[in-house]
Write a protein that holds these residues in place. Sequence first.
Motif, short mmCIF file in Angstrom:
data_model
loop_
_atom_site.label_atom_id
_atom_site.label_comp_id
_atom_site.label_asym_id
_atom_site.label_seq_id
_atom_site.Cartn_x
_atom_site.Cartn_y
_atom_site.Cartn_z
N LEU A 1 0.73 -0.89 -0.16
CA LEU A 1 0.04 -0.02 0.05
C LEU A 1 0.79 1.39 -0.03
CD1 LEU A 1 -2.86 -0.92 2.62
CD2 LEU A 1 -2.81 -0.97 -0.12
N ILE A 2 0.65 2.08 -0.83
CA ILE A 2 1.00 3.74 -0.70
C ILE A 2 -0.12 4.57 -0.86
CG2 ILE A 2 2.26 5.12 -2.40
CD1 ILE A 2 3.79 2.76 -3.51
N PHE A 3 -0.01 5.35 0.42
CA PHE A 3 -0.98 6.20 0.40
C PHE A 3 -0.79 7.77 0.12
CE2 PHE A 3 -3.69 3.92 3.39
CZ PHE A 3 -2.83 2.87 3.78
N THR A 4 -1.61 8.03 -0.73
CA THR A 4 -1.48 9.77 -1.44
C THR A 4 -1.68 10.49 -0.32
OG1 THR A 4 -3.64 9.77 -2.05
CG2 THR A 4 -2.31 9.08 -3.78
N ARG A 5 -1.04 11.64 -0.39
CA ARG A 5 -1.11 12.81 0.66
C ARG A 5 -2.71 13.15 0.85
NH1 ARG A 5 1.77 18.40 -0.32
NH2 ARG A 5 1.80 17.21 -2.45
N HIS A 6 -3.50 13.10 -0.21
CA HIS A 6 -4.94 13.28 -0.34
C HIS A 6 -5.54 12.18 0.54
CE1 HIS A 6 -8.82 14.60 -1.34
NE2 HIS A 6 -9.18 13.43 -1.67
N ALA A 7 -5.22 10.84 0.57
CA ALA A 7 -5.84 9.77 1.02
C ALA A 7 -5.48 10.07 2.64
CB ALA A 7 -5.33 8.48 0.51
N ARG A 8 -4.31 10.31 2.92
CA ARG A 8 -4.08 10.45 4.50
C ARG A 8 -4.63 11.70 5.28
NH1 ARG A 8 -0.10 7.07 6.12
NH2 ARG A 8 1.18 6.02 4.93
N CYS A 9 -4.78 12.59 4.35
CA CYS A 9 -5.71 13.80 4.73
C CYS A 9 -7.04 13.33 5.18
CB CYS A 9 -5.66 14.93 4.00
SG CYS A 9 -6.42 16.38 4.70
N ARG A 10 -7.79 12.64 4.05
CA ARG A 10 -9.08 12.17 4.34
C ARG A 10 -9.04 11.19 5.34
NH1 ARG A 10 -12.60 15.66 1.81
NH2 ARG A 10 -12.12 16.24 -0.38
N MET A 11 -8.19 10.11 5.65
CA MET A 11 -8.33 9.36 6.76
C MET A 11 -8.19 10.08 7.94
SD MET A 11 -5.39 6.57 5.37
CE MET A 11 -5.15 5.74 6.83
N ASP A 12 -7.54 11.07 8.06
CA ASP A 12 -7.45 11.98 9.27
C ASP A 12 -8.88 12.34 9.54
OD1 ASP A 12 -6.12 13.16 11.71
OD2 ASP A 12 -6.23 14.90 10.34
N CYS A 13 -9.45 13.16 8.21
CA CYS A 13 -10.70 13.82 8.58
C CYS A 13 -11.68 13.17 9.14
CB CYS A 13 -11.03 14.82 7.46
SG CYS A 13 -10.01 15.95 6.99
N ARG A 14 -11.67 11.75 8.40
CA ARG A 14 -12.74 11.00 8.42
C ARG A 14 -12.55 9.83 9.60
NH1 ARG A 14 -13.55 11.10 2.03
NH2 ARG A 14 -14.59 13.05 1.97
N HIS A 15 -11.72 9.96 10.29
CA HIS A 15 -11.46 8.93 11.31
C HIS A 15 -11.23 7.79 10.79
CE1 HIS A 15 -11.86 12.24 14.08
NE2 HIS A 15 -13.05 12.75 13.46
N ILE A 16 -10.47 7.16 9.83
CA ILE A 16 -10.41 5.98 9.12
C ILE A 16 -8.65 5.50 9.33
CG2 ILE A 16 -10.50 4.71 6.94
CD1 ILE A 16 -12.59 6.83 6.11
N THR A 17 -8.78 4.38 9.76
CA THR A 17 -7.29 3.85 10.17
C THR A 17 -6.88 3.01 8.83
OG1 THR A 17 -8.30 1.93 11.20
CG2 THR A 17 -7.95 3.86 12.62
N LYS A 18 -5.78 2.86 9.19
CA LYS A 18 -5.17 1.75 8.00
C LYS A 18 -5.70 0.32 8.02
CE LYS A 18 -0.73 -0.17 6.45
NZ LYS A 18 0.78 0.03 6.48
N LYS A 19 -5.79 0.00 9.45
CA LYS A 19 -6.44 -1.29 9.78
C LYS A 19 -7.74 -1.44 9.00
CE LYS A 19 -8.54 -4.05 13.17
NZ LYS A 19 -9.87 -3.89 12.99
N GLU A 20 -8.53 -0.23 8.97
CA GLU A 20 -9.97 -0.29 8.35
C GLU A 20 -9.81 -0.52 6.84
OE1 GLU A 20 -12.42 1.89 11.90
OE2 GLU A 20 -11.36 3.16 10.41
N ILE A 21 -8.60 0.54 6.60
CA ILE A 21 -8.56 0.46 4.76
C ILE A 21 -8.23 -1.08 4.42
CG2 ILE A 21 -6.87 1.32 3.14
CD1 ILE A 21 -8.56 3.50 3.82
N LEU A 22 -7.43 -1.73 5.15
CA LEU A 22 -6.99 -3.19 4.86
C LEU A 22 -8.33 -4.11 5.04
CD1 LEU A 22 -3.61 -3.26 6.75
CD2 LEU A 22 -4.02 -3.39 4.32
#
Length: 133
Positions: free
Chosen positions: A49-70
Amino acid sequence: MRRKRLLFHYIFLVLAFTACNNPATDANTVRPGKSVERAHEPFNRHGRLIFTRHARCRMDCRHITKKEILEVLDSGAINYAKSEPDAKPDPKYAVEDYTDEHQHLRIIVAPSDDKLIVITCIELDVEWQCHCN
């Protein structure tokens, strides 16, 4: 007596055929907590997995973890209506599922060789305020 035996064999064959073709026993049936073997997948769900800067920002705003992405990538379904499989240079796929915490997520990924680029993530049932561009 012969009719009863024939009837018995006929019923047995019908039941056996029905049991073998039951969708609940299909190998592609999603079981909670289990990854699903999928034939003819358009990409490797377990690529690096490679997270774009946008994806990391959205994960932060939406309280989504890497575990949930997986979780979603492991067991979710591809929503082809929201995907762009013919996009150039890289196709994009929308993978959707519910997490263990009952978040309904859509993960947009772009497969690239042995990598899986996470472009963004969306919680479908909640509208989050976000500062991302």
